[in-house]
Design an enzyme around this catalytic site. Sequence first.
Site, PDB file in Angstrom:
ATOM      1  N   HIS A  42       0.791  -1.115  -0.030  1.00 24.63           N
ATOM      2  CA  HIS A  42       0.018   0.163  -0.071  1.00 24.63           C
ATOM      3  C   HIS A  42       0.714   1.134  -0.123  1.00 24.63           C
ATOM      4  O   HIS A  42       0.557   2.318  -0.562  1.00 24.63           O
ATOM      5  CB  HIS A  42      -0.928  -0.117   1.161  1.00 24.63           C
ATOM      6  N   CYS A  98     -10.213  -1.766 -10.120  1.00 25.93           N
ATOM      7  CA  CYS A  98      -9.653  -0.662  -9.621  1.00 25.93           C
ATOM      8  C   CYS A  98      -8.277  -0.934  -8.942  1.00 25.93           C
ATOM      9  O   CYS A  98      -7.454  -0.394  -8.140  1.00 25.93           O
ATOM     10  CB  CYS A  98     -10.233   0.036  -8.527  1.00 25.93           C
TER      11      CYS A  98
HETATM   12  C1  PEP Z   1      -6.700  -4.333  -4.719  1.00 24.40           C
HETATM   13  O1  PEP Z   1      -6.510  -5.178  -3.810  1.00 24.40           O
HETATM   14  O2  PEP Z   1      -6.445  -4.442  -5.919  1.00 24.40           O
HETATM   15  C2  PEP Z   1      -7.279  -2.798  -4.329  1.00 24.40           C
HETATM   16  C3  PEP Z   1      -7.748  -1.912  -5.256  1.00 24.40           C
HETATM   17  O3  PEP Z   1      -7.235  -2.510  -2.983  1.00 24.40           O
HETATM   18  P1  PEP Z   1      -6.213  -2.401  -2.071  1.00 24.40           P
HETATM   19  O4  PEP Z   1      -4.885  -2.343  -2.850  1.00 24.40           O
HETATM   20  O5  PEP Z   1      -6.513  -1.116  -1.221  1.00 24.40           O
HETATM   21  O6  PEP Z   1      -5.896  -3.600  -1.279  1.00 24.40           O
END
Ligand code: PEP
Length: 759
Positions: A361, A678
């Site tokens: 993240h 996403c």
């Molecule tokens: C994902 O897992 O692709 C996502 C968009 O969520 P995050 O990266 O915040 O876990």
Amino acid sequence: MLTILRRIVLEFSQASELDQALLRLVSQVKNALSTQCCSVYLADHEKQHFILMASNGLAADAFGRTCIGFTEGLVGLVGQREEPINIANAQQHPDFIHAPEVEEEHFKAFLGTPIIHQRKVLGILTVQQEQARFFNENEEAFLVTLSAQLATALASVEAQGMIELSHSNQSLGKNLAGIGGSPGVAIGEMIVVHPKADLSKIALNKVSDSEQQLMIFDDAASRTVAEFSQMSEKLKAIISDNSLDIFDVYKQLLESDNFKAEVIVKIKSAWNAQSALKLVVDSYVMQFESLDDEYLRERAYDIKDLGNRLLNNIQNLAEHNQQLPEQFILVAEDVSAAMLAEYQHLGLLGIVSITGSNNSHTAILAKALNIPAIMGVDYLAIRQLHKKQAILDGYACQLYVTPGDALINEYRHIVAAENKLYAQVKEEEHLPASTKDGHNVSLLINAGLSAGFEYSQNVGADGVGLYRTEIPFMNRSCFPSESEQTVLYRQVLASFADKPVTMRTLDVGGDKSLPYFPIIEANPFLGWRGIRITLDHPEIFLVQVRAMMKANHGLGNLAIMLPMISSITEVDEANRLINQAYYELTSELSCDENDVLDRPQVGVMIEVPGIIFQLEDLAEKVDFFSVGSNDLTQYLLAVDRNNSRVASLYDFYHPAVLRALDYIAQKSQQRDVPLSICGELANQPTGALLLIAMGYKNLSMSAHSLAKVKWVIRHVNYHQLKQILERVLSFTNTSDVHSYMHEQLVSLGLGDFVHARLQ
Ligand code: PEP
Ligand code: MG
């Protein structure tokens, strides 16, 4: 034997001079195995030879001079075969080469083991003896184990450039490699912040200011006791009383006269606070580890943990008054998403994280903020970087420490060229995301950082595909109240008043933690994460969805998205809570037919592989699907997205990932469920094109990537993409997908985007 082995490795990794460390190493090994000679050779990969670096038994004049080609002699043979070689009489072996300068004529028995780090041979460790005999199994096992453990320490020495520097006249700056976290270039001063406290990495030091050291230790001890009390208080609501006993054990140890008094005695004999603590903790650990009782032996772990917590407070006190320069590159053992949120306003130019990987993240947030970052930099002596100048190349994943003027100028040109190309793609950012043959898609942004938010509104986005609500929760000391959240969400919804905004409910756990809600787990990515936490805490979930719906009142552009869904029951429970919040609010706000409170659409993230096999069941329950390709890839391939050691296995273009994405698109089309994506894959031109060909109509990405993805879409034909996808889905290897896509982008006239610098 285990204790000796540990001590050898520990002393080696703590040494500051490589030559001295190697000399001590060979003496220790020679003694441990009661043999007559131990030597270490290090690999020079450019020159394709091993250099004799140190020996206890061979002629000292040969150190740093005797070189053995990668394919020569017994040392070369160990390197080539990548396995131990044990020979009773080396001189009779066909590969034996006589090197008179090392004076080894009298040795017959030979045992050599390779030192290998991440499949790369870094060196060879050998032992020799006059008597012609095979080394026994225990001796061989000892040398193999030692070599495996030395590999990590040596790899970091290699990364520091110490190997080359110690035997050549080069005075170039150090060049450290990492994994790409976020593209771009940053040039500036490095500031090292809060290295993760690790007593094993502390070099012993004496000082003259014992009084000050005593104060530092005393203060750190009180802070640590207070932290334990706070932690156990906060955790009381979440975990059982028994599990909290450990905090009492820690507090008692810390307050016990013996432990404290021993540290104080050491400080009074001139050790600084960190060294004194290390000496005392190490001696306690040794005592506990040598006990027969298993329970007591395990207490050694508690003492180490306690020592590291204390050290953390000692180090924080020392860094407390640190003045930040106007602009800086942040360097830390583990740059967390929370740290990024804390420093982003303070002149942050770039990020260097010793741990972490490209889809953690932290890396995602760095991309969203357009801050260059490299992760997983294999470097132990992190403190040496403090206040040094550096060039951080987030494209080539390199960090140049104290670079020369020529290199800085070269990088200034790279930045200028990059800006020019970016200006070109920006020219089309407000035009539709439509292929040359008229296939339209929606490009949305991933948001959640207030600082990036204003910027996001101007990039030609069709809305917000993912608003990560956890980020505003991070840089605080307690959960935000309903009214605080309402104000925040209203701001976001109002900024995109005529466009859809998908807000995700709190997704903490994994590599995202809240300072005021610690989650300590052995396996956090498979643990208490996302919807699992918020369903266990309806009071947190209800406050959040109430705030979202209140903020949406009169605007009507909100959709709510649930993260980490792995069962239909979770969806049912979440829907029940959302309905409860909706009906409560309708009556609280006294809504009537003229003032209706919209019930927002509710969708789920598809990021846990199991749920892919229940898409049809899910379709009955929700309004839309959004694929979280970051987690989906991690769970499909069983590769921790945050672990630099397995970063090369984490690949969105793995055939299994691509086929899963294609399957999701087909199922959604069959059931007529609106589908978006996403995850980070949508940020990449190659990924975006493949997704469009699969049928994804809504791609959500970082604001900074949107212009380049749009530009690429506008310069291709949809029908060609379909053909490309068909071929891609037939590949069995990830590397074939990469090379084929590379060729295709070039032949589509998108050569600039093939270059890593814009991907
Ligand atoms: C994902 O897992 O692709 C996502 C968009 O969520 P995050 O990266 O915040 O876990
Ligand atoms: Mg996710």
